[in-house]
Design an enzyme around this catalytic site. Structure first.
Site, PDB file in Angstrom:
ATOM      1  N   GLY A 101       0.781  -1.312  -0.067  1.00  0.00           N
ATOM      2  CA  GLY A 101       0.076   0.219  -0.150  1.00  0.00           C
ATOM      3  C   GLY A 101       0.777   1.454  -0.115  1.00  0.00           C
ATOM      4  N   GLY A 127       2.914   2.447   5.173  1.00  0.00           N
ATOM      5  CA  GLY A 127       3.904   1.324   5.395  1.00  0.00           C
ATOM      6  C   GLY A 127       4.655   1.807   6.740  1.00  0.00           C
ATOM      7  N   GLU A 173       5.697  -3.523   0.646  1.00  0.00           N
ATOM      8  CA  GLU A 173       5.703  -3.295  -0.785  1.00  0.00           C
ATOM      9  C   GLU A 173       4.978  -2.141  -1.078  1.00  0.00           C
ATOM     10  OE1 GLU A 173       4.643  -2.353  -4.190  1.00  0.00           O
ATOM     11  OE2 GLU A 173       3.437  -4.657  -4.321  1.00  0.00           O
ATOM     12  N   CYS A 209       1.577   0.295  -8.832  1.00  0.00           N
ATOM     13  CA  CYS A 209       2.764   0.963  -8.126  1.00  0.00           C
ATOM     14  C   CYS A 209       3.974   0.744  -8.836  1.00  0.00           C
ATOM     15  CB  CYS A 209       3.028  -0.005  -6.928  1.00  0.00           C
ATOM     16  SG  CYS A 209       2.954  -1.787  -7.162  1.00  0.00           S
TER      17      CYS A 209
END
Ligand code: NAI
Ligand code: MG
Length: 499
Positions: A245, A250, A267, A301
Site C-alpha cells: 500500500g 507502511g 511493498e 505501484c
C-alpha cells in the site's frame, strides 16, 4: 462471452446474499460489533453489497483461530504433498470460477473486464500453482562443522501471519500473499482493502470448498487505522506482517510492529522512470509508455509515471502519445470495449484531479485530459487519460505517487542527465529503458536503483520473478523463491557426536 448487461452476470448469486461475513476459524460470522460497510461500483457510484466491518475484537478472534490451527490443527502434521494438493485444488477451483471472479473484480474495482479476465485471473491462478509446486521442494541443509558435531538446518514456517492488501489488484495481491504463506505452512489473517473486499471473500469460499483445515486462512474485512488493519499489525500474537500500500501507511505498520518485533515486509509506492532514447523502436516505446501509465487506470505501484524522452524524438513521440491517449475508449469496466475504466473511489478521483491543479500551478503544460468526462460517465469516478509535458523532475507530480492516469513527460539531452534524474526520487520499485543499443540497455539496468528493470518492455510479470522495492518502495521481495524467505525461518540443530 459477452458481459454487457447486468442481468447476465454470473456473480449475481454471490451479490444477492448479504451482508458478506468474516471468515474466522472456518466459519462465516458477523462482526462482533454487528457493523457493516458498503462497497460500491466505481463506474456508477451504486452500492454493490454490505460487508461485515471487522475490528479489533474480530482480529483477536481470527488470530486465536490462526494460532490454534498453527499449533494444534492438522495443517502442520499434513504431508507436504497433501498441502500442495490443497493449493493445486484452490487454483483449479479459481480457474473453474474465473468468469465470476473477473466480473466481481471489475464491479468492485472498476477495471476493464478484459483485464480482469486476461490479466488478474490467470496471474492469480498461476501464482497459486507456482507456490503449490514449491511445497514439496522446501528443504534444509546439512553443514560441514567440526566432526564432533552433526549440524543441520530446518526451514520452518514463521507462524501466524497478518496480510494487509490494497485495492488495485485485489485478487492478485491476495494470491501473492496467500500462495507463499500457505506453501510454507503458515496460518494467516488476510485484511482486504475496504474499497474492494469482494473477490477475497469469494476466494474464502473456495478455500473452504478446497478443504483447507479451519483457521488456516481467516479473512477479516474492514478498515485500516483504528480498525482491523491496525489491530492486525499491532497484535502481539502475530509473527509476521506483510503489507502492500501507501508509503505513509507502511511507516505506520513498522511502528505498530514494534510491540512484539514481528517480521515485516513492505511493498510500497513507486515513481518509475520510463526512459526512451532516440535510437529506440518508437512505435513499441509509444505503446509501452501508454500501457506503462494507463494500465489499470494508472493505479499501479510500478507505473511508468515519469516518461523521460530524448530531445531528438521528443515532439514526434509526444504527438503519437497524445493521439493514442485520446483514442483510449473510456467506459464502465463491464463494457467489453472499455480500455480505461473509472478510478477505484471518489477519494482517488479527487486526489488525481488535485494533482492536475498542482501540476498546472508548478508550470507543467497540459497536453490532454486533466478532467473528468461528462455525460453518462459523470456519475462514476472517471478521470480522462492525462499527459503533462514540460515537467521538471523536481516538481511534485514527478516526485509523488499520483496513482492515476497522469503522465509526466520530462525531456533530456544526455545520458548523464537522465541517469542522474532517474534516481533522483525517494522511490525505487521499477524502471524501464527503451533503446536498441545493448550497452546502453545494460548500463541503465545496472544504474537505476529499483527492484525491477524492463528493457524494451513494460509490466512484464511472472510468479517466478521477484518483485519489490529499493529505497522507500519497501523491503522484502515477493514472488519467486524470494517469497519463501519471507514466510520461513531457519533453525539450526547441533547434535553432539563426541564419544
Ligand atoms: P493505504 O496504504 O492506506 O491502504 C492499503 C491497505 O492498508 C488497505 O487494506 C487499508 O485498509 C490498510 N490500511 C490503511 N491504513 C492502515 C493502518 N493505519 N494500519 C493498518 N492498515 C491500514 O492506501 P490508500 O489510502 O487506499 O491509497 C492511498 C495511496 O496509496 C494511493 O493513492 C497510492 O499512491 C498508494 N497505494 C499504493 C499501492 C501499491 O500497490 N503500492 C496500493 C494502494 C495504494
Ligand atoms: Mg490510506
Amino acid at each position: 462471452m459477452a458481459v454487457t448487461l447486468e442481468k447476465d452476470l454470473i456473480c449475481k448469486d454471490f451479490l444477492s446474499k448479504q451482508p458478506k461475513k468474516l471468515l474466522i476459524g472456518g466459519k462465516w460470522v458477523d462482526a462482533e460489533s454487528g457493523k457493516t460497510f458498503e462497497t460500491r461500483n466505481p463506474a456508477t457510484d451504486e452500492v454493490l453489497v454490505k460487508v461485515a466491518e471487522g475490528g479489533k475484537a474480530d482480529i483477536d478472534k481470527a488470530v486465536k483461530a490462526a494460532r490454534k490451527a498453527f499449533e494444534e490443527g492438522p495443517w502442520r502434521k499434513m504431508s507436504a504433498a497433501e498441502r500442495a494438493r490443497l493449493l493445486f485444488k484452490l487454483a483449479d477451483l479459481l480457474e473453474k470460477n474465473a468468469e465470476e471472479f473477473a466480473q466481481l473484480e471489475t464491479l468492485d474495482n472498476g477495471k476493464p473486464i478484459k483485464e480482469s479476465r486476461y490479466v488478474d485471473l490467470p496471474q492469480a491462478i498461476e501464482t497459486f500453482r507456482y507456490y503449490a509446486g514449491w511445497v514439496t521442494k522446501l528443504e534444509g541443509e546439512t553443514l560441514n562443522v567440526n566432526s564432533n558435531f552433526f549440524n543441520y538446518t530446518l526451514r520452518e514456517p514463521v507462524g501466524v501471519v497478518g496480510q494487509i492488501i490494497p485495492w488495485n489488484f485485489p485478487l492478485l495481491m491476495a494470491a501473492w500473499k496467500l500462495g507463499p504463506a500457505l506453501a510454507c505452512g503458515n496460518t494467516l489473517i488476510l485484511k482486504p482493502a475496504e474499497q474492494t473486499p469482494l473477490t477475497a471473500i469469494r476466494l474464502g469460499e473456495l478455500i473452504c470448498e478446497a478443504g483447507f483445515p479451519e483457521g488456516v486462512v481467516n479473512i477479516v474485512t474492514g478498515f485500516g487505522p483504528d480498525s482491523a488493519g491496525q489491530a492486525l499489525a499491532e497484535h502481539m500474537d502475530v509473527d509476521k506482517i506483510a503489507f502492500t500500500g501507501e508509503d505513509k501507511t507502511g511507516r505506520k505498520i513498522v511502528e505498530y510492529s514494534g510491540g512484539n518485533l514481528k517480521r515485516v515486509s513492505l511493498e510500497l509506492g513507486g515513481k518509475a522512470p520510463n526512459i526512451v532514447f532516440a535510437d529506440a523502436d518508437m512505435d513499441a516505446a509509444v505503446k509501452g509508455a501508454i500501457m506503462g501509465i494507463f494500465f489499470n487506470q494508472g493505479q499501479v505501484c510500478c507505473a511508468g509515471s515519469r516518461l523521460f524522452l530524448e530531445k531528438g524524438i521528443h515532439d514526434e513521440f509526444l504527438t503519437k502519445l497524445e493521439e493514442r491517449a485520446k483514442g483510449l475508449r473510456q467506459g464502465p469496466g463491464l463494457d467489453e470495449k472499455t480500455q480505461i475504466g473509472p478510478q477505484v473511489s471518489k477519494e482517488q478521483q479527487e486526489r488525481i484531479l488535485n494533482y492536475v491543479n498542482i501540476a498546472k500551478g508548478e508550470g507543467a503544460h497540459l497536453v490532454c485530459g486533466g478532467e473528468s468526462p461528462t455525460g453518462d460517465l459523470a456519475k462514476g469516478y472517471f478521470v480522462k487519460p492525462t499527459i503533462f509535458k514540460g515537467v521538471k523532475n523536481e516538481m511534485r507530480i514527478a516526485q509523488e505517487e499520483v496513482f492515476g492516469p497522469l503522465l509526466s513527460v520530462i525531456p533530456f539531452t544526455s545520458m548523464e542527465e537522465v541517469a542522474e534524474q532517474a534516481n533522483k526520487v525517494n522511490f525505487g520499485l521499477s524502471g524501464a529503458v527503451w533503446t536498441n543499443n545493448i550497452k546502453k540497455a545494460h548500463k541503465f539496468a545496472s544504474h537505476i536503483k529499483a527492484g525491477t528493470i524492463w528493457v524494451n518492455c513494460f509490466n512484464a510479470f511472472d510468479p517466478a520473478v521477484p518483485f519489490g522495492g529499493y529505497k522507500m518502495s519497501g523491503y522484502g521481495r515477493e514472488l519467486g523463491k524470494h517469497s519463501i524467505e519471507l514466510y520461513t525461518q531457519i533453525k539450526s540443530v547441533w547434535v553432539n557426536l563426541a564419544d
